[in-house]
Design a protein around this motif. Structure first.
Motif, PDB file in Angstrom:
ATOM      1  N   GLN A  82     -23.347  -9.255  34.109  1.00 28.26           N
ATOM      2  CA  GLN A  82     -23.905  -9.831  35.330  1.00 28.26           C
ATOM      3  C   GLN A  82     -24.385 -11.256  35.096  1.00 28.26           C
ATOM      4  O   GLN A  82     -24.221 -12.121  35.947  1.00 28.26           O
ATOM      5  CB  GLN A  82     -25.046  -8.964  35.860  1.00 28.26           C
ATOM      6  N   LEU A  83     -24.964 -11.515  33.939  1.00 29.15           N
ATOM      7  CA  LEU A  83     -25.406 -12.869  33.610  1.00 29.15           C
ATOM      8  C   LEU A  83     -24.209 -13.816  33.575  1.00 29.15           C
ATOM      9  O   LEU A  83     -24.275 -14.943  34.069  1.00 29.15           O
ATOM     10  CB  LEU A  83     -26.138 -12.863  32.265  1.00 29.15           C
ATOM     11  N   GLY A  84     -23.105 -13.351  33.024  1.00 26.64           N
ATOM     12  CA  GLY A  84     -21.881 -14.158  33.005  1.00 26.64           C
ATOM     13  C   GLY A  84     -21.385 -14.448  34.406  1.00 26.64           C
ATOM     14  O   GLY A  84     -21.024 -15.580  34.728  1.00 26.64           O
ATOM     15  N   PHE A  85     -21.372 -13.419  35.272  1.00 23.78           N
ATOM     16  CA  PHE A  85     -20.957 -13.621  36.661  1.00 23.78           C
ATOM     17  C   PHE A  85     -21.831 -14.689  37.323  1.00 23.78           C
ATOM     18  O   PHE A  85     -21.349 -15.575  38.023  1.00 23.78           O
ATOM     19  CB  PHE A  85     -21.113 -12.337  37.483  1.00 23.78           C
ATOM     20  N   THR A  86     -23.130 -14.568  37.105  1.00 26.15           N
ATOM     21  CA  THR A  86     -24.088 -15.443  37.777  1.00 26.15           C
ATOM     22  C   THR A  86     -24.031 -16.873  37.270  1.00 26.15           C
ATOM     23  O   THR A  86     -24.073 -17.817  38.063  1.00 26.15           O
ATOM     24  CB  THR A  86     -25.516 -14.895  37.583  1.00 26.15           C
ATOM     25  N   MET A  87     -23.934 -17.051  35.968  1.00 25.43           N
ATOM     26  CA  MET A  87     -24.060 -18.385  35.386  1.00 25.43           C
ATOM     27  C   MET A  87     -22.748 -19.147  35.224  1.00 25.43           C
ATOM     28  O   MET A  87     -22.742 -20.372  35.270  1.00 25.43           O
ATOM     29  CB  MET A  87     -24.745 -18.274  34.016  1.00 25.43           C
ATOM     30  N   PHE A  88     -21.643 -18.446  34.998  1.00 22.29           N
ATOM     31  CA  PHE A  88     -20.437 -19.155  34.593  1.00 22.29           C
ATOM     32  C   PHE A  88     -19.206 -18.931  35.453  1.00 22.29           C
ATOM     33  O   PHE A  88     -18.366 -19.806  35.555  1.00 22.29           O
ATOM     34  CB  PHE A  88     -20.068 -18.772  33.145  1.00 22.29           C
ATOM     35  N   GLU A  89     -19.058 -17.758  35.997  1.00 23.20           N
ATOM     36  CA  GLU A  89     -17.791 -17.411  36.618  1.00 23.20           C
ATOM     37  C   GLU A  89     -17.780 -17.750  38.103  1.00 23.20           C
ATOM     38  O   GLU A  89     -18.767 -17.568  38.793  1.00 23.20           O
ATOM     39  CB  GLU A  89     -17.495 -15.930  36.401  1.00 23.20           C
ATOM     40  N   LYS A  90     -16.657 -18.259  38.557  1.00 21.02           N
ATOM     41  CA  LYS A  90     -16.532 -18.619  39.962  1.00 21.02           C
ATOM     42  C   LYS A  90     -15.089 -18.398  40.399  1.00 21.02           C
ATOM     43  O   LYS A  90     -14.157 -18.771  39.688  1.00 21.02           O
ATOM     44  CB  LYS A  90     -16.915 -20.076  40.188  1.00 21.02           C
ATOM     45  N   ILE A  91     -14.936 -17.813  41.545  1.00 23.47           N
ATOM     46  CA  ILE A  91     -13.602 -17.644  42.109  1.00 23.47           C
ATOM     47  C   ILE A  91     -13.454 -18.693  43.201  1.00 23.47           C
ATOM     48  O   ILE A  91     -14.260 -18.758  44.128  1.00 23.47           O
ATOM     49  CB  ILE A  91     -13.414 -16.221  42.688  1.00 23.47           C
ATOM     50  N   HIS A  92     -12.433 -19.514  43.083  1.00 22.38           N
ATOM     51  CA  HIS A  92     -12.154 -20.540  44.084  1.00 22.38           C
ATOM     52  C   HIS A  92     -11.216 -19.952  45.131  1.00 22.38           C
ATOM     53  O   HIS A  92     -10.183 -19.389  44.796  1.00 22.38           O
ATOM     54  CB  HIS A  92     -11.524 -21.772  43.432  1.00 22.38           C
ATOM     55  N   LEU A  93     -11.597 -20.091  46.395  1.00 16.08           N
ATOM     56  CA  LEU A  93     -10.794 -19.551  47.489  1.00 16.08           C
ATOM     57  C   LEU A  93     -10.373 -20.661  48.433  1.00 16.08           C
ATOM     58  O   LEU A  93     -11.124 -21.609  48.678  1.00 16.08           O
ATOM     59  CB  LEU A  93     -11.587 -18.498  48.269  1.00 16.08           C
ATOM     60  N   ASP A  94      -9.180 -20.538  48.974  1.00 15.77           N
ATOM     61  CA  ASP A  94      -8.682 -21.424  50.011  1.00 15.77           C
ATOM     62  C   ASP A  94      -8.021 -20.540  51.058  1.00 15.77           C
ATOM     63  O   ASP A  94      -6.996 -19.921  50.781  1.00 15.77           O
ATOM     64  CB  ASP A  94      -7.682 -22.431  49.433  1.00 15.77           C
ATOM     65  N   ALA A  95      -8.633 -20.449  52.234  1.00 12.03           N
ATOM     66  CA  ALA A  95      -8.142 -19.596  53.312  1.00 12.03           C
ATOM     67  C   ALA A  95      -7.953 -18.157  52.842  1.00 12.03           C
ATOM     68  O   ALA A  95      -6.976 -17.502  53.172  1.00 12.03           O
ATOM     69  CB  ALA A  95      -6.840 -20.146  53.889  1.00 12.03           C
ATOM     70  N   GLY A  96      -8.900 -17.680  52.020  1.00 10.60           N
ATOM     71  CA  GLY A  96      -8.850 -16.298  51.557  1.00 10.60           C
ATOM     72  C   GLY A  96      -7.969 -16.057  50.351  1.00 10.60           C
ATOM     73  O   GLY A  96      -7.887 -14.943  49.847  1.00 10.60           O
ATOM     74  N   GLN A  97      -7.306 -17.085  49.833  1.00 12.79           N
ATOM     75  CA  GLN A  97      -6.427 -16.937  48.677  1.00 12.79           C
ATOM     76  C   GLN A  97      -7.118 -17.493  47.429  1.00 12.79           C
ATOM     77  O   GLN A  97      -7.679 -18.593  47.459  1.00 12.79           O
ATOM     78  CB  GLN A  97      -5.106 -17.689  48.891  1.00 12.79           C
ATOM     79  N   VAL A  98      -7.066 -16.755  46.333  1.00 13.55           N
ATOM     80  CA  VAL A  98      -7.635 -17.212  45.072  1.00 13.55           C
ATOM     81  C   VAL A  98      -6.807 -18.379  44.556  1.00 13.55           C
ATOM     82  O   VAL A  98      -5.574 -18.301  44.487  1.00 13.55           O
ATOM     83  CB  VAL A  98      -7.654 -16.065  44.029  1.00 13.55           C
ATOM     84  N   THR A  99      -7.478 -19.482  44.224  1.00 13.24           N
ATOM     85  CA  THR A  99      -6.762 -20.675  43.749  1.00 13.24           C
ATOM     86  C   THR A  99      -7.065 -21.011  42.287  1.00 13.24           C
ATOM     87  O   THR A  99      -6.618 -22.048  41.810  1.00 13.24           O
ATOM     88  CB  THR A  99      -7.099 -21.895  44.633  1.00 13.24           C
ATOM     89  N   ASN A 100      -7.826 -20.157  41.600  1.00  8.06           N
ATOM     90  CA  ASN A 100      -8.049 -20.394  40.174  1.00  8.06           C
ATOM     91  C   ASN A 100      -6.691 -20.411  39.481  1.00  8.06           C
ATOM     92  O   ASN A 100      -5.813 -19.591  39.796  1.00  8.06           O
ATOM     93  CB  ASN A 100      -8.903 -19.276  39.558  1.00  8.06           C
ATOM     94  N   ALA A 101      -6.510 -21.323  38.545  1.00  7.60           N
ATOM     95  CA  ALA A 101      -5.218 -21.451  37.864  1.00  7.60           C
ATOM     96  C   ALA A 101      -4.854 -20.168  37.120  1.00  7.60           C
ATOM     97  O   ALA A 101      -3.774 -19.627  37.283  1.00  7.60           O
ATOM     98  CB  ALA A 101      -5.245 -22.634  36.909  1.00  7.60           C
ATOM     99  N   SER A 102      -5.763 -19.685  36.272  1.00  4.58           N
ATOM    100  CA  SER A 102      -5.501 -18.462  35.515  1.00  4.58           C
ATOM    101  C   SER A 102      -6.777 -18.023  34.829  1.00  4.58           C
ATOM    102  O   SER A 102      -7.759 -18.764  34.778  1.00  4.58           O
ATOM    103  CB  SER A 102      -4.411 -18.695  34.466  1.00  4.58           C
ATOM    104  N   LEU A 103      -6.743 -16.822  34.260  1.00  7.48           N
ATOM    105  CA  LEU A 103      -7.907 -16.357  33.501  1.00  7.48           C
ATOM    106  C   LEU A 103      -8.133 -17.202  32.259  1.00  7.48           C
ATOM    107  O   LEU A 103      -9.235 -17.248  31.730  1.00  7.48           O
ATOM    108  CB  LEU A 103      -7.723 -14.892  33.107  1.00  7.48           C
ATOM    109  N   ALA A 104      -7.098 -17.892  31.780  1.00  9.40           N
ATOM    110  CA  ALA A 104      -7.244 -18.742  30.596  1.00  9.40           C
ATOM    111  C   ALA A 104      -8.221 -19.880  30.847  1.00  9.40           C
ATOM    112  O   ALA A 104      -8.814 -20.414  29.912  1.00  9.40           O
ATOM    113  CB  ALA A 104      -5.882 -19.303  30.184  1.00  9.40           C
ATOM    114  N   ASP A 105      -8.396 -20.263  32.115  1.00  8.86           N
ATOM    115  CA  ASP A 105      -9.308 -21.360  32.454  1.00  8.86           C
ATOM    116  C   ASP A 105     -10.717 -20.887  32.795  1.00  8.86           C
ATOM    117  O   ASP A 105     -11.585 -21.687  33.082  1.00  8.86           O
ATOM    118  CB  ASP A 105      -8.751 -22.141  33.648  1.00  8.86           C
TER     119      ASP A 105
END
Length: 117
Positions: A82-105
């Motif tokens: 949960q600390l990781g979710f809160t402090m570091f992780e973010k999902i980028h969305l554009d019109a409901g679609q995930v735009t993160n390049a990959s899990l590697a990033d």
């Protein structure tokens, strides 16, 4: 000890249908089985935005504990997740679609990022 205001709260209560007494089956069982909460004490550098976690407290109601070490490990793992979710992780969305390049990033909280005190 200095104290401040609580500036955010959150809850998640999924819909569910209770299990039938005779079969133990449900058409919509809840995905979460443990009740708990957490609180943190943080220090924030207002010039740089650097956040330092001073204290993390977890409380849970896990029922009857059979193996205390497994319970402690599960709670620690969940707290760090949960600390990781809160402090570091973010999902980028554009019109409901995930735009993160990959899990590697994606930055994840790991043993090199936190120390137990």
């Amino acid at each position: 000890m200095l104290a401040g205001n609580i500036i955010g709260t959150g809850t998640y209560k999924p819909d569910y249908a209770p299990a039938e007494h005779e079969t133990g089956q449900s058409t919509n069982i809840t995905p979460f089985w443990m009740i708990g909460g957490a609180g943190v004490e943080v220090e924030v550098d207002t010039e740089t935005g650097h956040v330092r976690i001073l204290k993390l407290v977890n409380v849970i109601d896990c029922g009857t504990v059979i193996n205390p070490r497994i319970v402690e490990t599960q709670i620690s793992g969940a707290a760090l997740m949960q600390l990781g979710f809160t402090m570091f992780e973010k999902i980028h969305l554009d019109a409901g679609q995930v735009t993160n390049a990959s899990l590697a990033d994606t930055k994840f909280l790991g043993s090199s990022t936190c120390q137990r005190r």
